[in-house]
Write a protein that holds these residues in place. Structure first.
Motif, PDB file in Angstrom:
ATOM      1  N   TYR A   1       4.265  19.912  -7.504  1.00 30.30           N
ATOM      2  CA  TYR A   1       4.315  18.783  -8.428  1.00 30.30           C
ATOM      3  C   TYR A   1       3.168  17.806  -8.188  1.00 30.30           C
ATOM      4  N   ILE A   2       2.836  17.546  -6.935  1.00 30.50           N
ATOM      5  CA  ILE A   2       1.721  16.641  -6.627  1.00 30.50           C
ATOM      6  C   ILE A   2       0.403  17.239  -7.119  1.00 30.50           C
ATOM      7  N   GLY A   3       0.207  18.524  -6.879  1.00 28.57           N
ATOM      8  CA  GLY A   3      -1.006  19.181  -7.371  1.00 28.57           C
ATOM      9  C   GLY A   3      -1.131  19.096  -8.880  1.00 28.57           C
ATOM     10  N   TYR A   4      -0.027  19.272  -9.568  1.00 31.12           N
ATOM     11  CA  TYR A   4      -0.003  19.173 -11.025  1.00 31.12           C
ATOM     12  C   TYR A   4      -0.360  17.761 -11.474  1.00 31.12           C
TER      13      TYR A   4
ATOM     14  N   ASN B   1      13.771   2.652  -3.837  1.00 27.60           N
ATOM     15  CA  ASN B   1      14.976   3.477  -3.794  1.00 27.60           C
ATOM     16  C   ASN B   1      16.254   2.665  -3.686  1.00 27.60           C
ATOM     17  N   PHE B   2      16.190   1.533  -3.024  1.00 27.26           N
ATOM     18  CA  PHE B   2      17.371   0.714  -2.808  1.00 27.26           C
ATOM     19  C   PHE B   2      17.188  -0.610  -3.547  1.00 27.26           C
ATOM     20  N   ILE B   3      17.632  -0.608  -4.792  1.00 32.09           N
ATOM     21  CA  ILE B   3      17.413  -1.745  -5.673  1.00 32.09           C
ATOM     22  C   ILE B   3      18.287  -2.925  -5.263  1.00 32.09           C
TER      23      ILE B   3
ATOM     24  N   GLN C   1      13.917  17.911  -4.444  1.00 31.43           N
ATOM     25  CA  GLN C   1      15.191  18.224  -3.803  1.00 31.43           C
ATOM     26  C   GLN C   1      16.139  18.913  -4.774  1.00 31.43           C
ATOM     27  N   MET C   2      16.034  18.583  -6.038  1.00 25.97           N
ATOM     28  CA  MET C   2      16.963  19.128  -7.023  1.00 25.97           C
ATOM     29  C   MET C   2      16.542  20.489  -7.561  1.00 25.97           C
ATOM     30  N   THR C   3      15.283  20.857  -7.390  1.00 26.13           N
ATOM     31  CA  THR C   3      14.817  22.145  -7.889  1.00 26.13           C
ATOM     32  C   THR C   3      14.927  23.193  -6.788  1.00 26.13           C
TER      33      THR C   3
ATOM     34  N   GLY D   1       6.483   4.739  -5.539  1.00 24.19           N
ATOM     35  CA  GLY D   1       7.511   5.043  -6.535  1.00 24.19           C
ATOM     36  C   GLY D   1       7.355   6.436  -7.113  1.00 24.19           C
ATOM     37  N   GLU D   2       6.123   6.823  -7.424  1.00 25.07           N
ATOM     38  CA  GLU D   2       5.873   8.175  -7.943  1.00 25.07           C
ATOM     39  C   GLU D   2       6.210   9.224  -6.882  1.00 25.07           C
ATOM     40  N   PHE D   3       5.848   8.935  -5.632  1.00 18.07           N
ATOM     41  CA  PHE D   3       6.162   9.875  -4.562  1.00 18.07           C
ATOM     42  C   PHE D   3       7.668  10.032  -4.401  1.00 18.07           C
ATOM     43  N   THR D   4       8.390   8.935  -4.483  1.00 13.54           N
ATOM     44  CA  THR D   4       9.850   8.977  -4.369  1.00 13.54           C
ATOM     45  C   THR D   4      10.447   9.823  -5.482  1.00 13.54           C
ATOM     46  N   ASP D   5       9.912   9.673  -6.692  1.00 11.79           N
ATOM     47  CA  ASP D   5      10.381  10.495  -7.811  1.00 11.79           C
ATOM     48  C   ASP D   5      10.122  11.979  -7.558  1.00 11.79           C
ATOM     49  N   ILE D   6       8.959  12.283  -7.001  1.00  9.36           N
ATOM     50  CA  ILE D   6       8.625  13.674  -6.690  1.00  9.36           C
ATOM     51  C   ILE D   6       9.586  14.236  -5.657  1.00  9.36           C
TER      52      ILE D   6
END
Length: 178
Positions: A68-71, A139-141, A55-57, A45-50
């Motif tokens: 983001y993962i490093g952070y 991702n697909f609820i 993709q948006m940045t 779930g965290e990876f999906t959020d990343i």
């Protein structure tokens, strides 16, 4: 302890940068394997959020994901972001310096041309694998999320609607439907 995390971040993202042919989307399956399964730094779930935020940045998705993962892995530390980002970029920098140095010699080499020709289908396969890995219950609820995904695909592929419009429309649809 933190030195060990920084070293693991560097090695992991250097390896991803070294073997990640086909661009950022092709690297996603490698990144997911390393950070979710091999090191268990993040949940799916965290990876999906990343991936969604990356993709948006602005910028390449592999670099944004590494940052983001490093952070996140370095307990919200900027040094972790820098190390992961630097490590994923370093192999490309090294390879490009070498290629540029010998480009005039190798540009008509039939073996290199043939190898690059056969890497294209492999890159497409890696991108498809990354897409399939993101099809999960995070991702697909329910049917509504599947409906959004199908609509975005249709509008992007068949109707040539721009990415920004699709992201905004998907966000609005998600807000309204969920």
């Amino acid at each position: 302890m933190m030195l060990n995390i920084y070293l693991q971040l560097f090695i992991t993202f250097f390896k991803i940068g070294l073997f990640g042919f086909g661009g950022g989307y092709a690297m996603l399956s490698m990144i997911q394997y390393e950070v979710v399964e091999a090191h268990q730094w993040l949940t799916i779930g965290e990876f999906t959020d990343i991936v969604a935020v990356s993709q948006m940045t602005p910028g390449p998705i592999s670099i944004n994901s590494a940052t983001y993962i490093g952070y996140t892995v370095a307990n919200h530390g900027l040094l972790g972001s820098f190390i992961a980002t630097f490590a994923v970029c370093l192999p490309s920098i090294i390879i490009m310096v070498i290629i540029c140095r010998f480009l005039s010699i190798l540009k008509n080499n039939k073996y290199l041309t043939s190898a690059l020709l056969w890497m294209k289908p492999a890159a497409i396969g890696l991108i498809a694998a990354a897409a399939l890995m993101l099809i999960n219950n995070q991702n697909f609820i329910d049917y509504r999320s599947v409906l959004i995904a199908v609509c975005v695909f249709v509008f992007a592929y068949l109707c040539n609607v721009g990415t920004i419009r699709l992201i905004i429309a998907s966000g609005l649809a998600g807000y309204i439907l969920f």
